[in-house]
Enzyme design. Sequence first.
Site, PDB file in Angstrom:
ATOM      1  CE  LYS A 107      58.757  50.351 140.053  1.00 26.97           C
ATOM      2  NZ  LYS A 107      58.956  50.952 141.383  1.00 26.97           N
ATOM      3  N   GLY A 138      72.751  59.984 142.956  1.00 23.58           N
ATOM      4  CA  GLY A 138      71.446  60.439 142.490  1.00 23.58           C
ATOM      5  C   GLY A 138      71.165  61.832 143.003  1.00 23.58           C
ATOM      6  N   GLY A 153      67.743  63.040 142.255  1.00 24.66           N
ATOM      7  CA  GLY A 153      66.338  63.112 141.867  1.00 24.66           C
ATOM      8  C   GLY A 153      65.469  63.259 143.096  1.00 24.66           C
ATOM      9  CG  ASN A 154      60.954  62.272 144.796  1.00 22.06           C
ATOM     10  OD1 ASN A 154      60.813  61.262 145.456  1.00 22.06           O
ATOM     11  ND2 ASN A 154      60.294  63.381 145.057  1.00 22.06           N
TER      12      ASN A 154
HETATM   13  P1  NAD Z   1      64.577  60.398 139.669  1.00 23.22           P
HETATM   14  O1  NAD Z   1      64.314  60.121 138.231  1.00 23.22           O
HETATM   15  O2  NAD Z   1      63.888  61.543 140.319  1.00 23.22           O
HETATM   16  O3  NAD Z   1      66.147  60.613 139.897  1.00 23.22           O
HETATM   17  C1  NAD Z   1      67.101  59.704 139.476  1.00 23.22           C
HETATM   18  C2  NAD Z   1      68.463  60.325 139.724  1.00 23.22           C
HETATM   19  O4  NAD Z   1      69.464  59.344 139.449  1.00 23.22           O
HETATM   20  C3  NAD Z   1      68.771  61.532 138.830  1.00 23.22           C
HETATM   21  O5  NAD Z   1      69.437  62.507 139.595  1.00 23.22           O
HETATM   22  C4  NAD Z   1      69.725  60.959 137.795  1.00 23.22           C
HETATM   23  O6  NAD Z   1      70.634  61.939 137.297  1.00 23.22           O
HETATM   24  C5  NAD Z   1      70.456  59.925 138.647  1.00 23.22           C
HETATM   25  N1  NAD Z   1      71.123  58.888 137.857  1.00 23.22           N
HETATM   26  C6  NAD Z   1      70.613  58.157 136.837  1.00 23.22           C
HETATM   27  N2  NAD Z   1      71.558  57.325 136.360  1.00 23.22           N
HETATM   28  C7  NAD Z   1      72.669  57.528 137.104  1.00 23.22           C
HETATM   29  C8  NAD Z   1      73.970  56.987 137.121  1.00 23.22           C
HETATM   30  N3  NAD Z   1      74.326  56.026 136.265  1.00 23.22           N
HETATM   31  N4  NAD Z   1      74.870  57.461 138.032  1.00 23.22           N
HETATM   32  C9  NAD Z   1      74.529  58.431 138.898  1.00 23.22           C
HETATM   33  N5  NAD Z   1      73.298  58.974 138.948  1.00 23.22           N
HETATM   34  C10 NAD Z   1      72.393  58.542 138.059  1.00 23.22           C
HETATM   35  O7  NAD Z   1      64.292  59.020 140.442  1.00 23.22           O
HETATM   36  P2  NAD Z   1      63.876  58.826 141.952  1.00 23.22           P
HETATM   37  O8  NAD Z   1      62.401  58.865 142.031  1.00 23.22           O
HETATM   38  O9  NAD Z   1      64.691  59.695 142.815  1.00 23.22           O
HETATM   39  O10 NAD Z   1      64.282  57.282 142.164  1.00 23.22           O
HETATM   40  C11 NAD Z   1      65.627  56.899 142.437  1.00 23.22           C
HETATM   41  C12 NAD Z   1      65.639  55.451 142.874  1.00 23.22           C
HETATM   42  O11 NAD Z   1      64.788  55.276 144.013  1.00 23.22           O
HETATM   43  C13 NAD Z   1      65.129  54.421 141.861  1.00 23.22           C
HETATM   44  O12 NAD Z   1      65.811  53.200 142.070  1.00 23.22           O
HETATM   45  C14 NAD Z   1      63.666  54.259 142.241  1.00 23.22           C
HETATM   46  O13 NAD Z   1      63.135  53.017 141.796  1.00 23.22           O
HETATM   47  C15 NAD Z   1      63.795  54.299 143.729  1.00 23.22           C
HETATM   48  N6  NAD Z   1      62.572  54.655 144.436  1.00 23.22           N
HETATM   49  C16 NAD Z   1      61.910  55.803 144.190  1.00 23.22           C
HETATM   50  C17 NAD Z   1      60.781  56.116 144.920  1.00 23.22           C
HETATM   51  C18 NAD Z   1      60.055  57.411 144.765  1.00 23.22           C
HETATM   52  O14 NAD Z   1      59.104  57.646 145.516  1.00 23.22           O
HETATM   53  N7  NAD Z   1      60.470  58.290 143.879  1.00 23.22           N
HETATM   54  C19 NAD Z   1      60.310  55.224 145.887  1.00 23.22           C
HETATM   55  C20 NAD Z   1      61.021  54.053 146.138  1.00 23.22           C
HETATM   56  C21 NAD Z   1      62.153  53.786 145.413  1.00 23.22           C
END
Ligand code: NAD
Length: 428
Positions: A107, A219, A221-222
Amino acid sequence: MESSSYNPFHVAQSQFDRVAEVLDLDQGVRELLRQPMREYQFTIPVRMDDGTIRVFKGFRIQHNDARGPAKGGIRFHPMETVDTVRALSMWMTWKCSVVDIPLGGGKGGVICDPHHLSLREQEQICRGWIRQIAKNVGPISDVPAPDVMTNGQHMLWMLDEFETIHGGRYPGFITGKPVGMGGSLGRTEATGFGVIYTLREALKVLGIDVAATTASVQGFGNVAQYAVQLYTQLGGSVVAISCWDQADKTSYTFRKKGGVSLAELRGIADKFGGIDKARARDLGYEVLAGGAWLEQEVDILIPAALENQINRDTVGKIAKSVKVIAEGANGPTTPEADDVIKQRGIFVLPDFLTNAGGVTCSYFEQVQCNTNYFWEKDEVLSKLDTRMTSAFAAVEDLARSRKLYMRDAAYMIAINRVAEAVRLRGWA
Ligand code: NAD
């Protein structure tokens, strides 16, 4: 990312220790696996748009590469800490192992806030990150990917810098690249869809019709957006979504009677997954406190934002109606909260199994880059579904036959495979 009392690396280690005890792992294997094999911390000087120099702090941590090159994302976050990166690298090792792909765990991160950086400044951070670590990463040693607040464009800047330094084309060095530039179709959807493939399988085992369920999501996000997309396609209804508000520096929950509309919310969200409050109110959404997502009377909770969200203080707020927690985020639940969830008999889909769709598709991306032949989206998603479904089945089978908590069963499978690789290599 961490409050003063919460240390994600201690959480990851305590989860590991508990399972190592159950598996009766040798002392040497335990000592090797409970800490990262390699850690890099470095500075990244960047000339900002106003002409000043700012120095950012960067990390890359390789927890274990016994089963294959280290694999894991790079986060940009103002509150990034070395212990968060350590924990996430360890979780990556278990994640690649539980879905049985030939990769280890790593990471990376940079302490920065992209909300306040121009694209040019972000590009300089990406290139600077690579310049500092180029000798210690690569397609056969350590393969990065996007994570919180990084995307395909960041990966391509990093790839370009890596290829400039090493002289050649190495598309398998980094994954999550834009489609057409070595990226895989389906990678954007992969993590969120993977969450729902495992949720679908869990509901089958529990005898619950997905179309009769409701969910609340943290969340937007993605991960969250694609999880919501597939879950609603299967007939489920999302009643609330929580996300971070950059302007107010706090989070809010958006709730709508009859269920939220993904298309509506996408239309008023920014690229960081923040939702415009005023426009949401105009569309008939209630705007509640950030923590309200956890208190909804739903069947399913999908934490898909950050770690440490279901903890000693918040676990008691989970409604009686909740039957399943599908962990999209990494490390959203602390061990203290796990104890309560276990007692209540809530079915947990543990993070490193449930959100493994992203890394599985990254592995597919590497395979495609190495053969220079790219698959259709349907083929990618169908291979992903097969892989997630069989990983879930193995974990559920062990959990059922040995009466184990799902997280413990997933850990047992994952840790056993890595321990075996370490032994076979003669490392311990
Ligand atoms: P992202 O940056 O696209 O989205 C994050 C989301 O979380 C946003 O909507 C943001 O507004 C929200 N957020 C942040 N702080 C917050 C809070 N305190 N309360 C409520 N919402 C909050 O990130 P992502 O890629 O969607 O990743 C989200 C999680 O999934 C992370 O833990 C990441 O490590 C994990 N993850 C992501 C992937 C991937 O492929 N993107 C893969 C495995 C795990």
